[in-house]
Design a protein around this motif. Structure first.
Motif, PDB file in Angstrom:
ATOM      1  N   LEU A 110      48.377  64.992  39.805  1.00  0.00           N
ATOM      2  CA  LEU A 110      49.366  65.117  40.869  1.00  0.00           C
ATOM      3  C   LEU A 110      50.090  63.789  41.058  1.00  0.00           C
ATOM      4  CD1 LEU A 110      50.557  66.815  43.256  1.00  0.00           C
ATOM      5  CD2 LEU A 110      48.760  65.790  44.667  1.00  0.00           C
ATOM      6  N   SER A 111      51.409  63.822  41.103  1.00  0.00           N
ATOM      7  CA  SER A 111      52.220  62.633  41.345  1.00  0.00           C
ATOM      8  C   SER A 111      52.651  62.603  42.805  1.00  0.00           C
ATOM      9  CB  SER A 111      53.455  62.647  40.446  1.00  0.00           C
ATOM     10  OG  SER A 111      54.342  61.608  40.821  1.00  0.00           O
ATOM     11  N   LEU A 112      52.492  61.460  43.431  1.00  0.00           N
ATOM     12  CA  LEU A 112      52.868  61.311  44.838  1.00  0.00           C
ATOM     13  C   LEU A 112      54.118  60.463  44.998  1.00  0.00           C
ATOM     14  CD1 LEU A 112      49.365  60.774  46.472  1.00  0.00           C
ATOM     15  CD2 LEU A 112      50.652  62.893  46.183  1.00  0.00           C
ATOM     16  N   GLY A 113      54.910  60.349  43.947  1.00  0.00           N
ATOM     17  CA  GLY A 113      56.121  59.543  44.003  1.00  0.00           C
ATOM     18  C   GLY A 113      57.097  59.969  45.085  1.00  0.00           C
ATOM     19  N   LYS A 114      57.096  61.251  45.444  1.00  0.00           N
ATOM     20  CA  LYS A 114      57.978  61.758  46.496  1.00  0.00           C
ATOM     21  C   LYS A 114      57.212  62.094  47.763  1.00  0.00           C
ATOM     22  CE  LYS A 114      61.312  63.581  43.242  1.00  0.00           C
ATOM     23  NZ  LYS A 114      62.112  64.711  42.817  1.00  0.00           N
ATOM     24  N   GLY A 115      55.953  61.663  47.838  1.00  0.00           N
ATOM     25  CA  GLY A 115      55.117  62.048  48.956  1.00  0.00           C
ATOM     26  C   GLY A 115      54.561  63.444  48.719  1.00  0.00           C
ATOM     27  N   TYR A 116      54.115  64.103  49.776  1.00  0.00           N
ATOM     28  CA  TYR A 116      53.583  65.458  49.645  1.00  0.00           C
ATOM     29  C   TYR A 116      53.561  66.133  51.006  1.00  0.00           C
ATOM     30  CZ  TYR A 116      49.231  63.501  51.488  1.00  0.00           C
ATOM     31  OH  TYR A 116      48.301  62.883  52.281  1.00  0.00           O
ATOM     32  N   LEU A 117      53.415  67.442  50.976  1.00  0.00           N
ATOM     33  CA  LEU A 117      53.224  68.247  52.178  1.00  0.00           C
ATOM     34  C   LEU A 117      51.911  68.990  51.991  1.00  0.00           C
ATOM     35  CD1 LEU A 117      56.522  68.771  51.252  1.00  0.00           C
ATOM     36  CD2 LEU A 117      56.458  69.341  53.644  1.00  0.00           C
ATOM     37  N   ILE A 118      51.155  69.149  53.074  1.00  0.00           N
ATOM     38  CA  ILE A 118      49.892  69.878  52.986  1.00  0.00           C
ATOM     39  C   ILE A 118      49.742  70.771  54.220  1.00  0.00           C
ATOM     40  CG2 ILE A 118      48.587  67.960  53.974  1.00  0.00           C
ATOM     41  CD1 ILE A 118      46.218  68.812  52.175  1.00  0.00           C
ATOM     42  N   ASP A 119      49.403  72.018  53.961  1.00  0.00           N
ATOM     43  CA  ASP A 119      49.094  72.992  55.011  1.00  0.00           C
ATOM     44  C   ASP A 119      47.658  73.448  54.796  1.00  0.00           C
ATOM     45  OD1 ASP A 119      51.678  72.939  56.039  1.00  0.00           O
ATOM     46  OD2 ASP A 119      52.317  74.730  54.958  1.00  0.00           O
ATOM     47  N   VAL A 120      46.865  73.455  55.868  1.00  0.00           N
ATOM     48  CA  VAL A 120      45.477  73.911  55.789  1.00  0.00           C
ATOM     49  C   VAL A 120      45.340  75.143  56.671  1.00  0.00           C
ATOM     50  CG1 VAL A 120      43.056  73.327  56.178  1.00  0.00           C
ATOM     51  CG2 VAL A 120      44.645  71.564  55.376  1.00  0.00           C
ATOM     52  N   PHE A 121      44.874  76.229  56.063  1.00  0.00           N
ATOM     53  CA  PHE A 121      44.699  77.497  56.758  1.00  0.00           C
ATOM     54  C   PHE A 121      43.213  77.815  56.873  1.00  0.00           C
ATOM     55  CE2 PHE A 121      48.930  77.610  54.982  1.00  0.00           C
ATOM     56  CZ  PHE A 121      49.679  78.072  56.039  1.00  0.00           C
ATOM     57  N   GLY A 122      42.801  78.303  58.040  1.00  0.00           N
ATOM     58  CA  GLY A 122      41.409  78.611  58.319  1.00  0.00           C
ATOM     59  C   GLY A 122      40.980  79.967  57.809  1.00  0.00           C
ATOM     60  N   PRO A 123      39.751  80.353  58.139  1.00  0.00           N
ATOM     61  CA  PRO A 123      39.169  81.593  57.620  1.00  0.00           C
ATOM     62  C   PRO A 123      39.907  82.856  58.051  1.00  0.00           C
ATOM     63  CG  PRO A 123      37.741  80.608  59.280  1.00  0.00           C
ATOM     64  CD  PRO A 123      38.842  79.631  59.018  1.00  0.00           C
TER      65      PRO A 123
END
Length: 135
Positions: A110-123
């Motif tokens: 994974l390249s982080l040159g542009k940053g990243y977005l992360i979404d975490v979804f529960g059960p």
């Protein structure tokens, strides 16, 4: 016109101006940004299940059962994480996010040159956390 007439006209104009301002203040402001989903299905695609399995085998969070990597806005990686934990604690999210991103950069390219977005979804499919680390 006497002083009483001028005061009455001035008061009427002031009342009209105040009413116009109040109408403007009560109008709803709409946000045009697209924040992303607030819930997702609890079923992860096969490739997300496989990636999460590799992550857990490498010592990652045992509750994570799905990790999807997609291209998001402006080409930044969009990570969708599914977890069996319903814990929405911010410190837990920070550790989990660092663990997942660390694994993905060191083991999955994974390249982080542009940053990243992360979404975490529960059960239950509800959004637990959302982070935008784009540069």
């Amino acid at each position: 016109m006497g002083n009483a007439g001028r005061r009455g006209a001035g008061s009427a104009l002031a009342a009209v101006a105040c009413a116009a301002l109040l109408v403007g203040c009560t109008q709803e402001t709409r946000v045009t940004a697209t924040p992303g989903p607030t819930a997702t299905t609890t079923t992860a695609p096969p490739e997300a299940l496989a990636l999460a399995e590799r992550y857990r085998t490498a010592g990652g969070d045992a509750d994570v059962y799905g990790i999807q990597m997609q291209t998001g806005p402006q080409g930044a990686p969009l990570l969708t994480v599914r977890t069996r934990s319903a814990d929405s604690d911010g410190a837990l999210f920070d550790r989990q996010s660092a663990s997942i991103v660390g694994y993905l950069t060191s083991k999955e390219g994974l390249s982080l040159g542009k940053g990243y977005l992360i979404d975490v979804f529960g059960p239950d499919g509800a959004l637990l956390h959302r982070q935008d680390s784009r540069r």
